[in-house]
Design an enzyme around this catalytic site. Sequence first.
Site, short mmCIF file in Angstrom:
data_model
loop_
_atom_site.label_atom_id
_atom_site.label_comp_id
_atom_site.label_asym_id
_atom_site.label_seq_id
_atom_site.Cartn_x
_atom_site.Cartn_y
_atom_site.Cartn_z
N HIS A 475 0.75 -1.36 -0.10
CA HIS A 475 0.01 0.12 0.12
C HIS A 475 0.90 1.03 -0.07
O HIS A 475 0.80 2.23 -0.82
CB HIS A 475 -1.09 0.21 1.20
CG HIS A 475 -1.72 1.15 1.46
ND1 HIS A 475 -3.16 1.09 1.03
CD2 HIS A 475 -1.50 2.46 1.71
CE1 HIS A 475 -3.85 2.27 1.14
NE2 HIS A 475 -2.70 3.25 1.51
N GLU A 476 1.95 1.39 1.01
CA GLU A 476 2.69 2.33 1.01
C GLU A 476 3.71 2.54 -0.26
O GLU A 476 3.92 3.81 -0.57
CB GLU A 476 3.34 2.49 2.47
CG GLU A 476 2.63 2.52 3.60
CD GLU A 476 1.51 3.86 3.66
OE1 GLU A 476 1.76 4.52 3.02
OE2 GLU A 476 0.36 3.40 4.25
N HIS A 479 1.64 4.46 -2.91
CA HIS A 479 1.94 6.04 -2.67
C HIS A 479 3.29 6.39 -3.15
O HIS A 479 3.61 7.42 -3.83
CB HIS A 479 1.53 6.44 -1.29
CG HIS A 479 0.45 6.32 -0.66
ND1 HIS A 479 -0.70 6.78 -1.37
CD2 HIS A 479 -0.05 5.47 0.55
CE1 HIS A 479 -1.91 6.67 -0.44
NE2 HIS A 479 -1.55 5.81 0.37
N HIS A 482 3.53 6.76 -6.77
CA HIS A 482 2.69 8.03 -7.15
C HIS A 482 3.74 9.10 -7.11
O HIS A 482 3.63 10.11 -8.05
CB HIS A 482 1.50 8.20 -6.28
CG HIS A 482 0.38 9.03 -6.82
ND1 HIS A 482 -0.72 9.35 -6.01
CD2 HIS A 482 0.20 9.40 -8.02
CE1 HIS A 482 -1.52 10.25 -6.74
NE2 HIS A 482 -0.96 10.19 -7.85
ZN LIG Z 1 -2.72 5.24 1.85
#
Ligand SMILES: [Zn+2]
Length: 692
Positions: A475-476, A479, A482
């Site tokens: 998940h991180e 990010h 991104h």
């Molecule tokens: Zn998040």
Amino acid sequence: MNDQPTTTDNPLLEDWRGPFGVPPFGRVTAEHFMPAYDRAFAEHDAEIAAIAGAAAAPTFQNTIEAMERAGRTLDRVGSVFGVLAGAHTNDALLAVEREISPRRARHWNGILLNEPLFRRIDALWQRRDTLDLNAEQARVLERYYLMFKRAGAALDANARKRLAEIGERLATLGTTFSQNVLADEQAYALVLESEDDLAGLPDFVRQAARAAATERGLAGKHAITLSRSSVEPFLQFSGRRELREKIFRAWIARGDGGGKTDNKAIIAEILALRAERARLLGYDSFSHYRLDDAMAKTPQAVRDLLERVWKPARSRALADRDAMQALIQEEGGNFKLAGWDWRYYAEKLRKRQCDIDESEIKPYFQLHHIVEAAFYTAYKLFGLSFERRSDIAGWHPDVEAWEVRSADGSHCGLFFGDYFARSSKRSGAWMTSLRDQEKLAGDIRPLIVNVMNFSKGGNGEPTLLSFDDARTLFHEFGHALHGLLSDVTYPMVAGTSVLTDWVELPSQLYEHWLERPEILSRFAVHYRTGRAIPDDLMKRLIAARTFNQGFATVEYVACALLDLELHLMPSVERFDVNAFEEMALARIGMPAEIAMRHRPTQFAHLFSGGGYASAYYSYMWSEVLDADAFAAFEETGNIFDPATAKSLHDYVYAAGGARDPEALYTAFRGRLPTPDALLKRRGLSDTPAAAG
Ligand SMILES: [Zn+2]
């Protein structure tokens, strides 16, 4: 600017000439921050005064672009401080934080409520169609206009003054809130004294408890801390019901203990100030104000989504509760399932229903193999490669750095991983940056940071993750991509500078790849035998994915609904947050055996800085998108399909906030999604109506 060399004994104010311009963390101490901030604020004020007071008529270049170029020292000092304050703080840094957060708010208020400056921005906005802007510039102008308008720049002097006071006070309250939670977490450890106290705990939990004890100066003992990755496995495995109860109560009482670190009065004041701010800006409530600048647009749209998910999730959770109660009776237990029992009996039920148990899985999830898995996925999708750079030092000896290269071999950015729990770190997991990508000041490549709180393996043993931990890592890292893949010109819209209900799409979408045999069979390797996870275990693991999703959805959606209710109040007086929590949970029929994932007094998303205030629903909003987005790969029969990956890169990971998110998603997928894929993914699409 001047040409004087930056001769100073303050490393924060030097040109950082080390590899890739990484800040010289080794030389930075708490005393450097106040003088650096003083200088950074003054520099930025002078730049803003020059823009606001310019004699020339406003143009995009002399106003918007000039603001984008301003405040560079403040960006640098602030990002170093942000990383240290979150991931490696101490008393001196905590004191700086208390002093700097209202000053930072005052500084930004001075800019956002600067009338001549807003007149220039407004003038540009009024004639935006005549300015010959490209799509990104038009979006940047819109973001500036909205940022000022939503801060109150268009209001009269009295209202502006009051908004400034509110902003400053909120900054102080947010800092106090998070320091209180941290203090409660630092002050507590459940020390396990005897072999008896360790009953039921598998090896990896014991090792982590030994490491946690050592970190707290209790070498030779075992300690469970209030960090999620320490508490949850204990609740899952400990056969000592009274110890489970003890730590569970301490965990959910963070910020709610009375005394110096209690957050209830702080919450009441924050909510009152937010409601007042929304009123001054002409909105019915803080939620109306907050959601006006989100994909969701209205509180009703948020409620519709959450309630659609709540009903089947609650039914599923109640059915699981009944099955666990039956298990307790079957074992001869004579008690009613309680909050501290849920994870323990869920683990037993999982063993029985899915033939899978956490201590069988965990040896296959070594931290550094999962990091490699995240890198490999980025290689398969986007051609990125990662090279460990042990010559680059971070803010703590545990921090690791990698140089990231693009498919064509060019430098893409740096990635820092700070994976282990320690008492100088806030709980939770997050991504942040030391520098964002942009092209305005040259081809600036980003320095991206992931922070986690995994329990470190003891005595030279590798660190083992639960499947949930591995998912958090992916998940991180989503990010992080991104931030790393961002390909925009203006800092305002770089990387994760996007609407909150869009920002979780790149992260949650990335979690999907972890759950695929293409990744697991390669990277889930037993830490002792070196053997890949057996096919049969992997199949059971994947099949178990929807197990206990009733619980997971309920503990999350309850938080999101409560967040919405808290911020829908038009005014707040003599507020009792505990009574409000109890009432709100009763109204939605919250099962008594499930606690909210974050109770209000520890809900940093809402009250520490407030980035997710009235926006905690964003995870679920983004999940509607990510469930549908991953289906785009599945439909091709190849989870790394190059054409789909290219379009995902262009319209999601590289696009930052340079375009409207609905337009981006539609460009990627050809249409907007419905919640169906989400319900299916959580295994909630075929749940019968609630029985109780
Ligand atoms: Zn998040």
